[in-house]
Design a protein around this motif. Structure first.
Motif, short mmCIF file in Angstrom:
data_model
loop_
_atom_site.label_atom_id
_atom_site.label_comp_id
_atom_site.label_asym_id
_atom_site.label_seq_id
_atom_site.Cartn_x
_atom_site.Cartn_y
_atom_site.Cartn_z
N ARG A 29 -5.84 -3.50 13.94
CA ARG A 29 -5.56 -3.40 12.50
C ARG A 29 -5.42 -1.97 12.01
O ARG A 29 -5.34 -1.73 10.80
CB ARG A 29 -6.60 -4.13 11.64
CG ARG A 29 -6.75 -5.63 11.85
CD ARG A 29 -5.47 -6.42 11.63
NE ARG A 29 -4.86 -6.22 10.33
CZ ARG A 29 -5.19 -6.87 9.21
NH1 ARG A 29 -6.17 -7.75 9.24
NH2 ARG A 29 -4.54 -6.66 8.08
N PHE A 31 -3.46 1.64 11.29
CA PHE A 31 -2.10 2.06 10.92
C PHE A 31 -2.00 3.53 11.34
O PHE A 31 -2.53 4.40 10.67
CB PHE A 31 -1.88 1.89 9.42
CG PHE A 31 -0.44 2.00 8.98
CD1 PHE A 31 0.39 3.03 9.41
CD2 PHE A 31 0.11 1.07 8.11
CE1 PHE A 31 1.70 3.14 9.02
CE2 PHE A 31 1.43 1.15 7.70
CZ PHE A 31 2.24 2.19 8.15
N ARG A 184 2.41 -1.13 2.65
CA ARG A 184 0.95 -1.25 2.52
C ARG A 184 0.55 -2.70 2.28
O ARG A 184 -0.41 -3.20 2.86
CB ARG A 184 0.45 -0.36 1.37
CG ARG A 184 0.37 1.12 1.72
CD ARG A 184 -0.42 1.89 0.67
NE ARG A 184 0.24 1.86 -0.62
CZ ARG A 184 1.12 2.75 -1.03
NH1 ARG A 184 1.48 3.74 -0.25
NH2 ARG A 184 1.67 2.67 -2.23
N TRP A 187 0.91 -4.72 5.50
CA TRP A 187 -0.15 -4.38 6.45
C TRP A 187 -1.47 -5.05 6.07
O TRP A 187 -2.19 -5.58 6.92
CB TRP A 187 -0.31 -2.87 6.53
CG TRP A 187 -1.46 -2.40 7.37
CD1 TRP A 187 -1.68 -2.65 8.69
CD2 TRP A 187 -2.56 -1.59 6.93
NE1 TRP A 187 -2.84 -2.04 9.12
CE2 TRP A 187 -3.40 -1.39 8.06
CE3 TRP A 187 -2.90 -1.01 5.72
CZ2 TRP A 187 -4.57 -0.63 7.99
CZ3 TRP A 187 -4.06 -0.24 5.64
CH2 TRP A 187 -4.88 -0.06 6.76
N THR A 193 -1.55 -4.44 14.06
CA THR A 193 -1.69 -3.00 14.18
C THR A 193 -0.32 -2.38 13.99
O THR A 193 0.67 -2.91 14.48
CB THR A 193 -2.24 -2.64 15.57
OG1 THR A 193 -3.53 -3.26 15.73
CG2 THR A 193 -2.36 -1.15 15.77
N VAL A 194 -0.25 -1.26 13.27
CA VAL A 194 1.03 -0.60 13.00
C VAL A 194 1.01 0.80 13.62
O VAL A 194 0.05 1.55 13.47
CB VAL A 194 1.29 -0.49 11.48
CG1 VAL A 194 2.63 0.21 11.22
CG2 VAL A 194 1.28 -1.87 10.82
N ALA A 208 -0.99 5.93 6.53
CA ALA A 208 -1.74 5.71 7.76
C ALA A 208 -3.25 5.74 7.58
O ALA A 208 -3.77 6.28 6.60
CB ALA A 208 -1.32 6.75 8.80
N THR A 209 -3.93 5.15 8.56
CA THR A 209 -5.38 5.32 8.68
C THR A 209 -5.69 6.52 9.57
O THR A 209 -6.78 7.09 9.50
CB THR A 209 -6.03 4.07 9.29
OG1 THR A 209 -5.47 3.81 10.59
CG2 THR A 209 -5.81 2.86 8.40
N ALA A 243 -7.51 -2.35 6.67
CA ALA A 243 -6.55 -3.43 6.45
C ALA A 243 -7.24 -4.62 5.81
O ALA A 243 -8.37 -4.97 6.16
CB ALA A 243 -5.93 -3.85 7.79
#
Length: 262
Positions: A29, A31, A184, A187, A193-194, A208-209, A243
């Motif tokens: 999960r 990004f 967003r 997601w 998972t991105v 992003a994370t 997420a």
């Protein structure tokens, strides 16, 4: 689950080393945005995650199992250039993915199964903001609408991992901001998972994370063939983004980031 693990991966083309000794764990999960200079192997890395390229050395696993050697429905992809079928309508483009997943030999569904696929496709079309455009062809859509369609086409397959290769680079700033909001939302709503390649640092830190930088530590002309790029920075966004939880902080006003050793 959709965790990726990349262990001591090298990619070489003949005498040219593109990537050297790349290792990274990407949690389910997440990004992750991949950034770095042109030609440093970001797209090659993405193609290895997709299965279009194989590592010369090293290993890539998904949920602890070796990554399949060819692209499959567990990994969706959206490119900068719209990857939709021009001869099919919006609905036809999205239904096709569902049909190929459910009936890979014939590519066709019939009766109740086809009706269910059409209903699911309509829901996905609505989710990406294209309601009312089901009967239009890609040539009748704006660039932003075509990219929404490409996202719907990928997501209808319910991928574990969504791979984005400069997906919004061709859009003007206003449309890009709308697509960022959509991305967003998608997601948060879909268990995936991105991993995204981008040259836009603002885009990376907005979505992003984690932001992961690829660079060639040795970049003199005589070194370019023998030394490849590797990961030089792995930056976790702070406050953390998770997420499934709507952020209470505007993405362009998030706080400072923390740097993780790499």
């Amino acid at each position: 689950m959709s965790a990726l693990a990349v262990k001591r991966v090298w990619k070489e083309y003949g005498d040219q080393i593109v990537l050297e000794d790349v290792s990274i764990d990407i949690e389910s999960r997440a990004f992750v945005a991949l950034v770095g200079p042109s030609g440093c192997g970001k797209t090659t890395f993405l193609r290895m995650l997709l299965g279009q390229e194989r590592p010369t050395r090293g290993e890539i696993t998904i949920d602890g199992l070796p990554l399949p050697q060819e692209p499959g429905p567990d990994r969706g992809v959206v490119f900068q250039r719209y990857s939709v079928f021009p001869h099919l309508t919006v609905l036809g483009n999205v239904v096709l993915g569902r049909e190929m997943l459910s009936a890979p030999l014939t590519g066709r569904l019939f009766g109740a199964a086809r009706k269910a696929a059409i209903d699911e496709a309509r829901e996905m079309i609505a989710a990406v903001g294209l309601s009312g455009s089901e009967s239009k062809y890609p040539a009748q859509l704006s660039g932003g609408m075509q990219q929404r369609l490409a996202l719907a086409q990928a997501l209808i397959m319910k991928p574990k991992v969504l791979l984005l290769d400069e997906p919004f680079g061709a859009l003007d700033p206003g449309i890009r901001a709308e697509i960022h909001t959509l991305m967003r939302s998608l997601w948060h709503a879909n268990p995936m998972t991105v991993v995204m390649v981008t040259h836009d640092m603002r885009e990376a830190f907005t979505l992003a994370t984690r932001v992961v930088a690829f660079e060639r530590p040795r970049d003199r002309p005589e070194e370019k063939l023998r030394y490849g790029a590797t990961i030089t920075r792995d930056i976790a966004i702070w406050p953390p983004r998770t997420a499934g939880q709507a952020s209470l902080i505007r993405p362009d006003r998030d706080g400072p980031v923390s740097h993780k050793g790499q």
